[in-house]
Design a protein around this motif. Structure first.
Motif, mmCIF file in Angstrom:
data_model
loop_
_atom_site.group_PDB
_atom_site.id
_atom_site.type_symbol
_atom_site.label_atom_id
_atom_site.label_comp_id
_atom_site.label_asym_id
_atom_site.label_seq_id
_atom_site.Cartn_x
_atom_site.Cartn_y
_atom_site.Cartn_z
ATOM 1 N N TRP A 8 34.115 136.720 58.694
ATOM 2 C CA TRP A 8 34.469 137.042 60.092
ATOM 3 C C TRP A 8 35.472 137.876 60.496
ATOM 4 C CZ3 TRP A 8 31.904 134.802 64.287
ATOM 5 C CH2 TRP A 8 30.772 134.045 64.057
ATOM 6 N N GLU A 9 35.147 138.558 61.629
ATOM 7 C CA GLU A 9 36.206 139.523 62.170
ATOM 8 C C GLU A 9 36.639 138.825 63.553
ATOM 9 O OE1 GLU A 9 37.396 142.199 60.514
ATOM 10 O OE2 GLU A 9 35.785 142.007 58.914
ATOM 11 N N ASP A 12 34.597 139.166 66.406
ATOM 12 C CA ASP A 12 33.104 138.586 66.489
ATOM 13 C C ASP A 12 32.635 137.540 67.324
ATOM 14 O OD1 ASP A 12 32.475 140.370 64.133
ATOM 15 O OD2 ASP A 12 32.600 138.829 62.606
ATOM 16 N N GLU A 17 26.640 135.903 66.371
ATOM 17 C CA GLU A 17 26.685 136.067 64.947
ATOM 18 C C GLU A 17 25.677 134.725 64.275
ATOM 19 O OE1 GLU A 17 28.216 137.807 62.503
ATOM 20 O OE2 GLU A 17 28.613 139.193 64.206
#
Length: 84
Positions: A8-9, A12, A17
């Motif tokens: 995960w960024e 996001d 997602e």
């Protein structure tokens, strides 16, 4: 199917997602926000989630057992081959 979330960024979007990784998820197919779920819908989703978890754990146990059988058979074959 229950999936783990990795990589995960900070930017996001969880909903996007989730949709991209699990398009057949019951939650996604209902197209409702969590706050809009009825108790019945929530319980159906939870039931499916639990079934997926049980299947994953069972499949992993079967795979491990099959590997152990393979190792045991190889040991028996080596033992039998080394007997006079």
């Amino acid at each position: 199917m229950h999936k783990e979330l990795e990589g995960w960024e900070p930017e996001d979007d969880p909903a996007a997602e989730h949709l991209s990784h699990s398009p057949k998820c019951g939650f996604i197919t209902l197209k409702k926000k969590v706050e809009e779920l009825s108790v019945e819908e929530f319980l159906k989703l939870e039931k499916e989630r639990q079934k997926c978890i049980i299947k994953k754990v069972t499949d992993e146990a079967i795979c491990k057992f099959q590997e152990e059988i393979k190792v045991g058979r190889m040991a028996i074959s080596r033992s039998a081959a080394s007997e006079p």
